[in-house]
Design an enzyme around this catalytic site. Structure first.
Site, short mmCIF file in Angstrom:
data_model
loop_
_atom_site.label_atom_id
_atom_site.label_comp_id
_atom_site.label_asym_id
_atom_site.label_seq_id
_atom_site.Cartn_x
_atom_site.Cartn_y
_atom_site.Cartn_z
N CYS A 119 0.81 -1.22 0.00
CA CYS A 119 0.00 0.00 0.00
C CYS A 119 0.84 1.27 0.00
CB CYS A 119 -0.93 0.01 1.21
SG CYS A 119 -2.12 -1.35 1.25
N HIS A 252 -2.90 7.34 4.21
CA HIS A 252 -3.37 6.12 3.55
C HIS A 252 -4.71 5.71 4.14
CE1 HIS A 252 -3.71 2.18 1.92
NE2 HIS A 252 -3.37 1.56 3.03
N ASN A 282 -9.88 0.25 1.50
CA ASN A 282 -8.42 0.32 1.29
C ASN A 282 -8.12 -0.12 -0.13
OD1 ASN A 282 -5.66 0.00 1.23
ND2 ASN A 282 -5.53 -1.17 3.12
#
Length: 331
Positions: A119, A252, A282
């Site tokens: 990520c 994030h 996500n």
């Protein structure tokens, strides 16, 4: 690894995003695992996410984002000489998704490669593109971050199924007359890699070879809450700035509880924090560009705005960037 820009002005001149059409609600996921909307919202803040349809791969989702970024920058793909695609779900291991997209876009002279940092991939890719541009090895770069995580999820594992979605974003980076990136901070802790992994996806033999995402949620949460704060603090200190000067905080979008923890520890006002995890979940490498696009859409990316971005993910990896947004950047 930490470094400041040392006076070299390189910024974002184009921004584009794209998500699949399919909206998947929490109630729909309850058809696969023992869960419900209230449970998911309370623990993650996620209400819905986008997921690819059958036959839709990473390049199908990422190409429209890249095209939008090029149009936003009023740039011709033929002028792109570096294309980096941050993803953990490429169409295939090779040819790389970056090479396929360079060809599809018409960036036939561009160096193209995929970047694997979970990520955090988009943050790593920004830093690498900056380095190439600052050194003179590149003149105009296209950085793409995106994932189709639905393709590697275990649809019987409640702990991971509810967290992730699909999406992509892209930016054009080049020299700018003012503003731009001020510094980066990147790092990795391979000792924690076992807590977020995709066994069976490479050359290492596993007794259970199915390539599905595995996560130790408790350990990843502990890691995330720590590095989201430490990485952001480190890049601010390196650049001689304070959290009070930050106009837009783009974390994030892993989990609303992680974001709330970082906001509280850093002391960032909630109104300066971009949160869209409720709509997208996500999206891994697509997370930060999607949040940047939301910040621009609601008018928060004003001329001169100081923008702090921080990501964390598999590896375990983390990364932050600090930049001054300038009028005309990504607009």
């Amino acid at each position: 690894m930490i470094g400041s820009a040392n006076g070299v002005r390189i910024g974002i001149t184009g921004l584009g995003v794209n998500v699949p059409d399919r909206v998947v609600s929490n109630d729909e996921l309850a058809e696969y695992v023992d869960t419900n909307d209230e449970w998911i919202v309370e623990r993650t803040g996620i209400r819905e996410r986008r997921m690819a349809s059958d036959g839709e791969a990473l390049t199908d989702i990422a190409l429209p984002a890249a095209q939008a970024a090029l149009a936003d920058a009023d740039a011709d793909a033929a002028d792109i000489d570096l294309l980096i695609c941050a993803t953990v779900t490429p169409d295939m291991m090779f040819p790389t998704s970056s090479a396929l997209m360079a060809d599809a876009l018409g960036a036939h002279e561009a160096a193209a490669y995929d970047l694997l940092a979970g990520c955090t991939g988009f943050m790593y890719a920004l830093a690498q593109a900056y380095g190439m541009l600052a050194s003179g090895l590149s003149r105009r770069a296209l950085v793409i971050g995106g994932d189709v995580l639905s393709s590697i999820l275990d649809w019987h594992d409640r702990s991971t199924l509810v967290l992730f979605g699909d999406g992509a974003g892209a930016v054009v980076m080049e020299h700018v007359p003012r503003g731009g990136f001020l510094g980066f901070e990147l790092g990795a802790d391979g000792a924690g890699g076992v807590h977020l992994q995709l066994p069976g996806s490479g050359s290492r033999h596993f007794d259970q070879p199915e390539a599905l995402l595995k996560m130790n949620g408790r350990e990843v949460y502990k890691f995330a809450t720590r590095v989201m704060v430490s990485s952001a603090t480190a890049v601010l200190e390196e650049c001689g700035r304070t959290i009070d000067e930050v106009d837009v905080y783009v974390p994030h979008q892993a989990n609303k509880r992680i974001i709330d923890h970082a906001v509280g520890k850093l002391g960032v006002p909630h109104e300066r924090t971009v949160v869209n995890v409720d709509r997208f979940g996500n999206t891994s490498s697509g997370s930060i560009p999607l949040a940047l696009a939301d910040a621009r859409a609601d008018g928060r990316l004003a001329d001169g705005a100081l923008v702090l971005m921080t990501g964390m993910g598999a590896g375990l990896t983390w990364g932050s960037a600090l930049m001054e947004w300038t009028e005309g950047s990504g607009s």
